[in-house]
Write an enzyme that holds these catalytic residues in place. Structure first.
Site, PDB file in Angstrom:
ATOM      1  CB  SER A 166      -0.968  -0.047   1.184  1.00 38.30           C
ATOM      2  OG  SER A 166      -1.922   0.987   1.100  1.00 38.30           O
ATOM      3  CG  ASP A 263      -6.460  -2.567  -3.975  1.00 35.86           C
ATOM      4  OD1 ASP A 263      -6.674  -1.346  -3.859  1.00 35.86           O
ATOM      5  OD2 ASP A 263      -5.562  -3.166  -3.365  1.00 35.86           O
ATOM      6  CG  HIS A 293      -6.169  -1.261  -0.349  1.00 29.84           C
ATOM      7  ND1 HIS A 293      -5.122  -1.217  -1.247  1.00 29.84           N
ATOM      8  CD2 HIS A 293      -5.718  -0.647   0.778  1.00 29.84           C
ATOM      9  CE1 HIS A 293      -4.098  -0.581  -0.697  1.00 29.84           C
ATOM     10  NE2 HIS A 293      -4.438  -0.227   0.535  1.00 29.84           N
TER      11      HIS A 293
END
Length: 327
Positions: A166, A263, A293
């Site tokens: 991320s 995501d 995500h």
């Protein structure tokens, strides 16, 4: 079809539990960043502290040379690792505004155990208190120190790989760009997991894959604003802050990129992998159906999460050790 019906069933079950605990928008629906950090810490405290296995040595190493603020790196060294072991330089996630070495200790331990490699996790300053380039400066300074002190750490300076998830994936990509442009340290591989690369948040996936309790487009934009301040959304944003803006991706280390198809960062991850490939960089790209995500954090034991980690571990051993996975 409701997009949540496409989420991997095991991940969806854990997502539903999480939303019952924290509210329908998840923690990304908490607009006050300090409050979000506090609630995240509370959730972490509910889980048992990760036990460090007896077969891994763990110690902290403060970095003071060449930096305005000391940078802490935490070393995870399997006892069975080679004297000159390859090293995975680990950058935690958290949207540039949260996360810590402590919070990702279980993941770092798991990575060291699964691969047998030395893992070095870096603590970096968070926005908005510390806007760009604080986090990048910390990550780069830690990497330089690890490479410089390779004899002390017992690692091979020619086999250092970056690993980031991320926000950590965005920082890992930025460190790779900065290392290329400054001529050091040498990086053998970059592994970018659901990387946060594009401050514009304007791709189709950022509007389609949001609002169901995982990382949201609103939280993503807030995080970029916290990082970039008045430069947010302008042409003053450098590629070291948002690697999607980099015009030249040639000469970067081989890359492994993975992302879930649900995501919100899917499109920027795919586009970055495509552009790396066009620039002549060897790239392995995985897009996982049913993945969201943060889904692996929510449901670490889900079949999808286990499978995805296995592919990454195999790729790291191939890239840094020249090993092929067992058939």
């Amino acid at each position: 079809m409701d997009i949540t019906e496409r989420i991997d069933p095991q991940v969806r079950a854990r997502l539903d539990q999480y939303l019952r605990l924290v509210g329908p928008q998840g923690l990304s629906g908490v607009s006050d960043i300090p409050e979000r950090r506090r609630r995240q810490a509370e959730l972490s405290a509910r889980r048992a502290a990760p036990a460090v296995p007896d077969d891994i040595e763990v110690y902290d190493l403060p970095i003071t040379h060449g930096v305005a603020v000391p940078v802490l790196v935490r070393v995870y060294r399997p006892h069975a690792s080679a004297r000159q072991s390859p090293c995975v330089y680990y950058v935690h996630g958290g949207g540039m505004v949260a996360g810590s070495v402590d919070g990702d200790q279980a993941k770092a331990v798991g990575l060291a155990r699964a691969t047998g490699l030395v893992v070095v996790s870096v603590e970096y300053r968070l926005a908005p208190e510390n806007p760009y380039p604080a986090a990048l400066d910390d990550c780069y300074a830690g990497l330089v120190a690890v490479a410089d002190r390779h004899r002390e750490l017992g690692i091979d300076p020619g086999r250092i790989g970056l690993y980031g998830t991320s926000a950590g994936g965005g920082l890992a990509a930025a460190v790779a760009l900065l290392s290329r442009d400054r001529g050091s340290p040498a990086i053998a591989h970059q592994m970018l997991v659901s990387p946060m690369l594009d401050d514009l948040s304007s791709t189709p996936s950022t509007t389609a894959n949001t609002g169901f309790g995982a990382w949201s487009r609103e939280a993503n934009i807030q995080a970029w604003r916290a990082l970039l301040g008045e430069d947010f959304g302008t042409d003053r944003v450098p590629p070291y802050a948002a690697p999607a803006r980099a015009g030249d991706l040639s000469g970067l280390p081989p890359a492994y990129v993975d992302v879930g198809d649900l995501d919100l960062l899917r499109d920027e991850a795919i586009d970055y992998a495509r552009r790396l490939s066009w620039a002549g960089v060897p790239v392995e790209l995985h897009v996982y159906p049913g993945g969201i995500h943060g889904g692996e954090t929510l449901a670490p034991d889900a079949g999808l999460s286990v499978r995805v980690r296995g592919y990454r571990h195999d790729a790291l051993r191939r890239a840094l050790c020249g090993e092929e996975p067992p058939r």
